[in-house]
Design a protein around this motif. Sequence first.
Motif, short mmCIF file in Angstrom:
data_model
loop_
_atom_site.label_atom_id
_atom_site.label_comp_id
_atom_site.label_asym_id
_atom_site.label_seq_id
_atom_site.Cartn_x
_atom_site.Cartn_y
_atom_site.Cartn_z
N GLU A 79 0.83 -1.21 0.00
CA GLU A 79 0.00 0.00 0.00
C GLU A 79 0.86 1.26 0.00
O GLU A 79 0.53 2.26 -0.62
N GLU A 80 1.99 1.18 0.69
CA GLU A 80 2.91 2.31 0.72
C GLU A 80 3.83 2.24 -0.49
O GLU A 80 4.32 1.16 -0.85
N PHE A 81 4.12 3.37 -1.10
CA PHE A 81 4.86 3.42 -2.36
C PHE A 81 6.26 2.82 -2.22
O PHE A 81 7.06 3.27 -1.39
N ASP A 82 6.55 1.77 -3.01
CA ASP A 82 7.87 1.12 -3.05
C ASP A 82 8.35 0.72 -1.65
O ASP A 82 9.56 0.77 -1.35
N ALA A 83 7.43 0.30 -0.80
CA ALA A 83 7.79 -0.03 0.58
C ALA A 83 7.69 -1.52 0.88
O ALA A 83 7.94 -1.95 2.01
N GLY A 84 7.35 -2.33 -0.14
CA GLY A 84 7.21 -3.77 0.08
C GLY A 84 8.54 -4.47 0.27
O GLY A 84 9.62 -3.90 0.04
N ALA A 85 8.47 -5.73 0.67
CA ALA A 85 9.67 -6.54 0.88
C ALA A 85 10.50 -6.61 -0.41
O ALA A 85 9.96 -6.60 -1.52
N VAL A 86 11.82 -6.68 -0.23
CA VAL A 86 12.73 -6.70 -1.38
C VAL A 86 13.14 -8.14 -1.69
O VAL A 86 13.77 -8.82 -0.88
N THR A 131 13.85 -7.36 4.30
CA THR A 131 13.01 -6.26 4.80
C THR A 131 13.39 -4.97 4.11
O THR A 131 14.58 -4.65 3.97
N ASN A 132 12.42 -4.23 3.67
CA ASN A 132 12.66 -2.96 3.01
C ASN A 132 13.03 -1.90 4.05
O ASN A 132 12.28 -1.67 5.00
N PRO A 133 14.20 -1.25 3.92
CA PRO A 133 14.58 -0.24 4.91
C PRO A 133 13.75 1.05 4.84
O PRO A 133 13.87 1.91 5.71
N LYS A 134 12.92 1.15 3.80
CA LYS A 134 11.99 2.29 3.63
C LYS A 134 12.69 3.64 3.74
O LYS A 134 12.39 4.47 4.60
N LYS A 135 13.63 3.85 2.87
CA LYS A 135 14.31 5.14 2.79
C LYS A 135 13.32 6.20 2.33
O LYS A 135 12.27 5.88 1.75
N PRO A 136 13.62 7.49 2.53
CA PRO A 136 12.70 8.54 2.07
C PRO A 136 12.50 8.49 0.55
O PRO A 136 13.41 8.08 -0.19
N LEU A 137 11.32 8.88 0.11
CA LEU A 137 11.03 8.93 -1.33
C LEU A 137 11.91 9.97 -2.01
O LEU A 137 12.28 10.98 -1.41
#
Length: 531
Positions: A79-86, A131-137
């Motif tokens: 649901e979050e942009f490019d935030a899924g598992a890698v 796990t996606n580290p979810k860096k800033p967009l």
Amino acid sequence: MSVEYAINEETMIEGADLFAPDLILATYLTKKIPKEVFTKYPTFIIHPGPFGDRGAYALDNAILNNMKEWGVSILEADEEFDAGAVWGHRNFSLPEHATKGYLYRTVVSDLAIELVDELIEKLKSNKKPLTNPKKPLHPKVTQSIRAIEWNKDSSETIIQKLNASDNYPGIKDRFFDCEVYLFGAVKEQTGLEKKEAKPKEILAKRDGAVLVKTIDGAVWIQKMTEIKNGIRQIKLPSTYVLKDRLKGIKEERISLYVDPDLPTFKEITFYKKQNVGFLAFDFYNGAMSSEQCIRLKYAIETLRDEVDVLVLMGGEQFFSNGIHLTILEDSKKQGEDGWSNINAMNNLIKTILFSDDILTITAFRANAGAGGVFLGIAGDFVFAKSSIVLNPHYRTIGLSGSEYHTYTLPRRVGKEIAQKLLDEALPLNAQEAKSIGLIDEVFKNFQEVESYALQLAQDEERFYELLDQKRDRLEQDKEYIQECVENELEKMYPQFWDPKSDFHKLRHNFVYKICPTQTPLRIAKHRRVNA
């Protein structure tokens, strides 16, 4: 396998439910995948950025920030942009002066294929993702960021900005009274850049490009898109857009073909190893106008006296995509200019086919479509890089086609498969093309082609045996070949000259990038009546 265009949420949901796939792959999306899709079906996104990278403008930012290393990742939809598992990632070194389009079509696509294979193996063996580290967009790259400051930016900075904006959206600017987007920068270093002028003054023109003065030299701008009444028009050679505004600007010509290392804007290059010649023709987006076809034809005719084997290399981003659709769309005499273009293309291919004093080798280093494929298979031997895609058909643009394809295509794959390729209008990868005989060999490194060409030229007995066979075949098939091309042109004549033909409508939609309202049934198998 089936394909659904990401037109809107409704069609994405409907398409997924119709096909009920085991796996969905989304490549470089501009729209978010609906939750109703990725929560129901395993859905993965190819992202043109390294591990943890997120957001649009990934390659734009990589080029603008002068990154030395970048990457490609495959992510689980979320649901979050490019935030899924890698599920996988690969890094690569950014080539100097690479454009965004070049990266997409070469290294990014190659690594994406590797990552998809890796993903499937991981899913089969129940391996877990990272796990996606979810860096800033990424920050949005606006026109104000891309904008060229002609009184401040160096030639290198201008090229960097244009490379980050090619093939889309370009950089907004104004020349004379004309508001435009700019594309395709090449640095000038042969002496023309030393001309005295103010930054942004146009110094010269060549083969559709214009040379613009900078604070420390000059850069060629190959293409422009005019903005009329706030609306983006089609991308054309810069001289086609600026037209009479260039009165008095000198055409700075160069030789028919030049050394690949000559630091200037050039389209046809040549180098020689022993008695083997290597001819590249790098036309923007692979589109070939009448004038470009004529120049390439003369180059091949000239080189027949200099080499025994000639390797046709096309361009680095595209081998060729056939006739120049945007120039035809811009023409006030579309029928006449279209007819001229197809005949110029045919004359070029005839020169290749009937070059009975040399052997020719085609090297598809990059993708090719329509007449560009048939240009390539006119060669005596045909090689294709393992990662390229060929589209050996015309149907999607409303043409029956010429380029001697009714002779060369059945000769390689047989009449039945030839007709199937033209009717189904589907892409082929290099391995598929080899399996049906459309090409002879698949290569990973161009040195493989070089080695083959040099060995062929050195083996005199085999060389002259093959040359004799070629001459005998051409003599035997001469009348039939002429009959083939005459029949092709007879079918094409109304397609060019009738203003109501499908070609004019489909070409218009293509060059203006009008979004389709549905996915074509030829690739959307799940939407066919008999699905």
